[in-house]
Design a protein around this motif. Structure first.
Motif, PDB file in Angstrom:
ATOM      1  N   ILE A 380      24.289  -0.223 -15.276  1.00 24.93           N
ATOM      2  CA  ILE A 380      23.174  -1.291 -15.259  1.00 24.93           C
ATOM      3  C   ILE A 380      23.621  -2.769 -14.807  1.00 24.93           C
ATOM      4  CG2 ILE A 380      21.670  -2.275 -17.095  1.00 24.93           C
ATOM      5  CD1 ILE A 380      21.636   0.277 -18.589  1.00 24.93           C
ATOM      6  N   ARG A 381      24.614  -2.987 -15.462  1.00 21.98           N
ATOM      7  CA  ARG A 381      25.243  -4.264 -15.217  1.00 21.98           C
ATOM      8  C   ARG A 381      25.260  -4.516 -13.554  1.00 21.98           C
ATOM      9  NH1 ARG A 381      26.433  -7.637 -19.386  1.00 21.98           N
ATOM     10  NH2 ARG A 381      26.406  -6.795 -21.431  1.00 21.98           N
ATOM     11  N   LYS A 382      25.928  -3.604 -13.016  1.00 22.78           N
ATOM     12  CA  LYS A 382      26.057  -3.621 -11.626  1.00 22.78           C
ATOM     13  C   LYS A 382      24.803  -3.962 -10.752  1.00 22.78           C
ATOM     14  CE  LYS A 382      30.230  -0.746 -11.012  1.00 22.78           C
ATOM     15  NZ  LYS A 382      30.745   0.548 -10.487  1.00 22.78           N
ATOM     16  N   MET A 383      23.626  -3.552 -11.260  1.00 29.35           N
ATOM     17  CA  MET A 383      22.496  -3.794 -10.826  1.00 29.35           C
ATOM     18  C   MET A 383      21.965  -5.097 -10.601  1.00 29.35           C
ATOM     19  SD  MET A 383      20.295  -0.716 -12.849  1.00 29.35           S
ATOM     20  CE  MET A 383      18.790  -1.485 -12.431  1.00 29.35           C
ATOM     21  N   TRP A 384      22.547  -5.908 -11.505  1.00 22.40           N
ATOM     22  CA  TRP A 384      21.876  -7.451 -11.588  1.00 22.40           C
ATOM     23  C   TRP A 384      23.132  -8.221 -10.940  1.00 22.40           C
ATOM     24  CZ3 TRP A 384      21.125  -6.124 -17.370  1.00 22.40           C
ATOM     25  CH2 TRP A 384      22.087  -6.519 -18.034  1.00 22.40           C
ATOM     26  N   GLN A 385      24.247  -7.854 -10.774  1.00 20.03           N
ATOM     27  CA  GLN A 385      25.444  -8.924 -10.295  1.00 20.03           C
ATOM     28  C   GLN A 385      25.077  -9.521  -9.194  1.00 20.03           C
ATOM     29  OE1 GLN A 385      28.110  -9.719 -12.206  1.00 20.03           O
ATOM     30  NE2 GLN A 385      27.003  -8.461 -13.711  1.00 20.03           N
ATOM     31  N   THR A 386      24.438  -9.269  -7.898  1.00 17.80           N
ATOM     32  CA  THR A 386      24.235  -9.911  -6.778  1.00 17.80           C
ATOM     33  C   THR A 386      23.197 -11.146  -7.176  1.00 17.80           C
ATOM     34  OG1 THR A 386      24.489  -8.008  -5.596  1.00 17.80           O
ATOM     35  CG2 THR A 386      23.371  -9.591  -4.433  1.00 17.80           C
ATOM     36  N   GLY A 387      22.097 -10.627  -7.805  1.00 20.45           N
ATOM     37  CA  GLY A 387      21.276 -11.633  -8.168  1.00 20.45           C
ATOM     38  C   GLY A 387      21.978 -12.898  -9.143  1.00 20.45           C
ATOM     39  N   LEU A 388      22.613 -12.270 -10.102  1.00 15.35           N
ATOM     40  CA  LEU A 388      23.389 -13.080 -10.977  1.00 15.35           C
ATOM     41  C   LEU A 388      24.412 -14.249 -10.311  1.00 15.35           C
ATOM     42  CD1 LEU A 388      23.118 -13.628 -14.101  1.00 15.35           C
ATOM     43  CD2 LEU A 388      25.169 -12.052 -14.248  1.00 15.35           C
ATOM     44  N   GLU A 389      25.347 -13.438  -9.226  1.00 16.74           N
ATOM     45  CA  GLU A 389      26.006 -14.646  -8.478  1.00 16.74           C
ATOM     46  C   GLU A 389      25.298 -15.622  -7.526  1.00 16.74           C
ATOM     47  OE1 GLU A 389      29.262 -14.622  -9.049  1.00 16.74           O
ATOM     48  OE2 GLU A 389      28.763 -13.065 -10.538  1.00 16.74           O
ATOM     49  N   HIS A 390      24.115 -15.149  -7.180  1.00 20.67           N
ATOM     50  CA  HIS A 390      23.312 -15.922  -6.358  1.00 20.67           C
ATOM     51  C   HIS A 390      22.821 -17.059  -7.319  1.00 20.67           C
ATOM     52  CE1 HIS A 390      20.570 -17.980  -3.517  1.00 20.67           C
ATOM     53  NE2 HIS A 390      19.486 -17.659  -4.295  1.00 20.67           N
ATOM     54  N   PHE A 391      22.431 -16.701  -8.514  1.00 20.67           N
ATOM     55  CA  PHE A 391      21.921 -17.747  -9.499  1.00 20.67           C
ATOM     56  C   PHE A 391      22.804 -18.820  -9.584  1.00 20.67           C
ATOM     57  CE2 PHE A 391      21.792 -19.447 -13.756  1.00 20.67           C
ATOM     58  CZ  PHE A 391      20.556 -20.287 -13.741  1.00 20.67           C
ATOM     59  N   LYS A 392      23.952 -18.267 -10.073  1.00 17.09           N
ATOM     60  CA  LYS A 392      25.147 -19.270 -10.334  1.00 17.09           C
ATOM     61  C   LYS A 392      25.291 -20.431  -9.239  1.00 17.09           C
ATOM     62  CE  LYS A 392      27.656 -15.942 -13.300  1.00 17.09           C
ATOM     63  NZ  LYS A 392      28.773 -15.095 -13.409  1.00 17.09           N
ATOM     64  N   ILE A 393      25.430 -20.002  -7.923  1.00 17.21           N
ATOM     65  CA  ILE A 393      25.434 -21.011  -6.810  1.00 17.21           C
ATOM     66  C   ILE A 393      24.309 -22.069  -7.147  1.00 17.21           C
ATOM     67  CG2 ILE A 393      25.117 -21.116  -4.322  1.00 17.21           C
ATOM     68  CD1 ILE A 393      26.681 -18.501  -4.237  1.00 17.21           C
ATOM     69  N   VAL A 394      23.099 -21.745  -7.221  1.00 13.45           N
ATOM     70  CA  VAL A 394      22.092 -22.420  -7.523  1.00 13.45           C
ATOM     71  C   VAL A 394      22.056 -23.452  -8.570  1.00 13.45           C
ATOM     72  CG1 VAL A 394      19.541 -22.659  -7.563  1.00 13.45           C
ATOM     73  CG2 VAL A 394      20.448 -21.077  -6.042  1.00 13.45           C
ATOM     74  N   ARG A 395      22.573 -22.915  -9.790  1.00 17.04           N
ATOM     75  CA  ARG A 395      22.835 -23.574 -11.023  1.00 17.04           C
ATOM     76  C   ARG A 395      23.894 -24.572 -10.838  1.00 17.04           C
ATOM     77  NH1 ARG A 395      26.857 -22.042 -14.876  1.00 17.04           N
ATOM     78  NH2 ARG A 395      26.556 -22.527 -16.785  1.00 17.04           N
ATOM     79  N   ALA A 396      24.848 -24.448 -10.043  1.00 16.95           N
ATOM     80  CA  ALA A 396      25.991 -25.255  -9.983  1.00 16.95           C
ATOM     81  C   ALA A 396      25.565 -26.664  -9.439  1.00 16.95           C
ATOM     82  CB  ALA A 396      27.112 -24.819  -8.919  1.00 16.95           C
ATOM     83  N   LYS A 397      24.379 -26.702  -8.891  1.00 17.21           N
ATOM     84  CA  LYS A 397      24.045 -28.038  -8.010  1.00 17.21           C
ATOM     85  C   LYS A 397      23.575 -28.781  -9.160  1.00 17.21           C
ATOM     86  CE  LYS A 397      21.250 -25.956  -5.237  1.00 17.21           C
ATOM     87  NZ  LYS A 397      20.065 -25.543  -4.099  1.00 17.21           N
ATOM     88  N   TYR A 398      23.034 -28.475 -10.424  1.00 16.44           N
ATOM     89  CA  TYR A 398      22.404 -28.993 -11.410  1.00 16.44           C
ATOM     90  C   TYR A 398      23.189 -29.136 -12.734  1.00 16.44           C
ATOM     91  CZ  TYR A 398      18.942 -27.911  -8.147  1.00 16.44           C
ATOM     92  OH  TYR A 398      18.278 -27.725  -6.668  1.00 16.44           O
ATOM     93  N   LEU A 399      24.366 -28.815 -12.868  1.00 17.40           N
ATOM     94  CA  LEU A 399      25.161 -29.145 -14.087  1.00 17.40           C
ATOM     95  C   LEU A 399      25.474 -30.403 -14.133  1.00 17.40           C
ATOM     96  CD1 LEU A 399      27.399 -26.048 -14.059  1.00 17.40           C
ATOM     97  CD2 LEU A 399      24.874 -26.158 -14.885  1.00 17.40           C
ATOM     98  N   LEU A 400      25.448 -30.938 -15.534  1.00 20.82           N
ATOM     99  CA  LEU A 400      25.652 -32.473 -15.871  1.00 20.82           C
ATOM    100  C   LEU A 400      26.954 -32.673 -16.822  1.00 20.82           C
ATOM    101  CD1 LEU A 400      22.267 -33.614 -16.903  1.00 20.82           C
ATOM    102  CD2 LEU A 400      23.455 -34.294 -14.857  1.00 20.82           C
ATOM    103  N   TYR A 401      27.295 -31.251 -17.070  1.00 24.36           N
ATOM    104  CA  TYR A 401      28.377 -31.174 -18.050  1.00 24.36           C
ATOM    105  C   TYR A 401      29.526 -30.525 -17.734  1.00 24.36           C
ATOM    106  CZ  TYR A 401      24.326 -33.174 -20.743  1.00 24.36           C
ATOM    107  OH  TYR A 401      23.393 -33.764 -21.220  1.00 24.36           O
TER     108      TYR A 401
END
Length: 401
Positions: A380-401
Motif C-alpha cells: 500500500i505504501r508503495k502506491m503513494w510514494q511517487t506522488g509523495l516524492e513529487h509533493f516534497k519537491i513542491v513543498r520545499a519551495k515554501y518552507l520557512l523553518y
C-alpha cells in the motif's frame, strides 16, 4: 512504553532543550512589533477561534504547575489599539464549543459585541459584503497539519475572497505539532471536498503559514488569483521539536496524544467503526460492537460540546486503546495503517465496513481498494510514494523553518 513514561520522556526532552540553551517558542501573533505598522489606521477583520491565544505557555519546556498567563488574540489586539471591526470563525465556532460538522450561523459575540461571520455551514467563503469596510484580515488559528482538518480549507476560501476583493491577509504563524513527518496518499482532485481541497498528502509537514504560501504560489485559488499575503513567522520554533499546544485545537482533540494519533485514527470516520467520539479519549481508541475478539471496550455517550450524537451511541464497542502507541507514532514518523487494516480483517460484514466518506478522507479510492484486496502495508505504501516524492519537491519551495 507506558503513557506515564512517554509523558515523562517528553518533559525530559523539553528540559534537555532548555538546558542546552533552547529559547522559548513564540507564535507570530506575539511579535506585535513586526506587524504593528501594517495595522495603523486600518479596519481589521479577525479570523480566529478558541486557539487564538497570546500566552506565556512553554511550548517545548517542562509543564509548570502554575497556569500560563494568556489572553485571546482579539483582546490582545484591541488592547494594542487595533481597530477590529469583525470576526470570521471556522468549524466549531469562534469560542470552539460547536460539534464537528455542526452548522453555525452568523451572530454577535456577547463578550465584545462584534459581528461574527461563520465560515462553516452554508457559507464557507466570505461574500463581498462581508469584506466591505475591511482593509486587512488577520488569520490566527492553531492548525494540526493534517489534510482533512478543515481550518486549511477555511484559509483557502478566505484567501480567495481577499484576492477577489483587494483585501490584504496577514497570517500569524503557529507551530505545527505534526510537522516532523510527511506521509499518506496525495489527494486525487476527483475527491476534492471541504475535508481535502488540495493535492497534498494526509500529513504534509508544514505550518499553516507555509501552507498559505503554497496555496498562493501553486495557483490553487480560483482563476489562479494571488492573495496579498504576509506571514508573520514563529520565533525559535524548529520542525523537529516536540510541541505541546496551550489549548485543544478542537473539541475532540483534548491533548498531545490525540493530536499525534489523529492523522491515523481519523480514517475510522469513513467506516462504521467508532473513532472514540463520545468518550474522554476521542481519536485515541477505536471500536465497534461486532469486534468482540478485540481487547478494549468502551461505550460512546452523548457529550455536548464534543459529540452530541456519536457513532455507536450507547453500545458496547470492542477494539483497541491506542494511547500506549503515542511514542511509536512520534518516533516512527509515519501514518499507522495497521489499526485500520486490523479492524477491517476482524469485522464480519466487510461490505458495510467502509462508507462513501472514506474516499474523501483518504483522497483516493486506492487505499480502500488495496485493503479490500488484502494487500500488505508495504504494498500500500508503495502506491503513494511517487506522488509523495513529487509533493516534497513542491513543498520545499515554501518552507520557512
Amino acid at each position: 512504553m507506558s503513557i506515564k513514561f512517554g509523558i515523562l520522556f517528553i518533559a525530559f526532552c523539553g528540559l534537555l532543550c532548555v538546558g542546552m540553551g533552547q529559547e522559548k517558542v513564540f507564535p507570530g501573533i506575539m511579535d506585535f512589533g513586526k506587524y504593528e505598522m501594517l495595522l495603523k489606521g486600518k479596519r481589521v477583520a479577525l479570523a480566529a477561534n478558541q486557539t487564538s491565544v497570546v500566552t506565556t505557555y512553554d511550548w517545548v519546556g517542562e509543564r509548570k504547575n502554575e497556569p500560563a498567563l494568556s489572553s485571546h488574540t482579539l483582546d490582545f489586539l484591541r488592547a494594542k489599539g487595533v481597530h477590529v471591526v469583525k470576526v470570521f470563525c471556522p468549524e466549531h465556532g469562534f469560542r470552539g464549543d460547536a460539534d464537528a460538522g455542526e452548522n453555525i450561523g452568523d451572530y454577535t459575540d456577547q463578550r465584545t459585541g462584534l459581528p461574527v461571520v461563520s465560515l462553516y455551514g452554508k457559507k464557507k467563503k466570505p461574500a463581498p459584503e462581508d469584506l466591505a469596510g475591511v482593509d486587512i484580515v488577520i488569520f490566527d488559528m492553531q492548525d494540526v497539519g493534517v489534510r482533512f482538518y478543515t481550518y486549511i480549507s477555511t484559509l483557502h476560501y478566505l484567501m480567495e475572497a481577499c484576492a477577489e476583493n483587494d483585501c490584504r491577509l496577514l497570517l500569524m504563524d503557529r507551530p505545527n505539532p505534526n510537522a516532523f513527518y510527511v506521509d499518506g496518499p496525495v489527494l486525487d482532485l476527483k475527491y476534492r471536498s471541504f475535508v481535502g481541497m488540495h493535492p497534498v498528502p494526509v500529513v504534509y509537514g508544514m505550518t499553516i503559514g507555509e501552507y498559505a504560501m503554497m496555496i498562493n504560489g501553486e495557483g490553487w485559488l480560483n482563476d489562479g488569483k494571488r492573495c496579498d499575503l504576509t506571514v508573520i513567522r514563529c520565533r525559535n520554533w524548529k520542525r523537529e521539536m516536540v510541541v505541546a499546544l496551550p489549548c485543544r485545537p478542537s473539541p475532540n482533540l483534548p491533548d498531545e496524544v490525540s493530536v499525534l494519533l489523529y492523522p491515523s485514527v481519523c480514517f475510522f470516520e469513513g467506516t462504521v467503526v467508532s473513532e472514540g467520539r463520545g468518550t474522554a479519549t476521542p481519536f485515541q481508541v477505536f471500536g465497534h460492537p461486532d469486534l468482540t475478539d478485540m481487547p478494549y471496550r468502551f461505550i460512546p455517550e452523548s457529550i455536548p460540546g464534543m459529540s452530541k450524537n456519536p457513532k455507536c451511541l450507547g453500545k458496547v464497542c470492542y477494539g483497541m486503546d491506542l494511547r500506549e502507541e503515542f511514542n511509536e507514532v512520534k518516533d516512527g514518523k509515519k501514518l499507522r495503517l495497521d489499526w485500520l487494516m486490523t479492524a477491517y480483517r476482524n469485522y464480519t460484514g466487510k461490505d458495510a465496513f467502509f462508507t462513501p466518506f472514506f474516499e474523501k478522507l483518504a483522497g483516493t479510492s486506492g487505499l480502500r481498494e488495496a485493503i479490500v484486496a488484502g494487500k500488505s502495508e508495504t504494498e500500500i505504501r508503495k502506491m503513494w510514494q511517487t506522488g509523495l516524492e513529487h509533493f516534497k519537491i513542491v513543498r520545499a519551495k515554501y518552507l520557512l523553518y
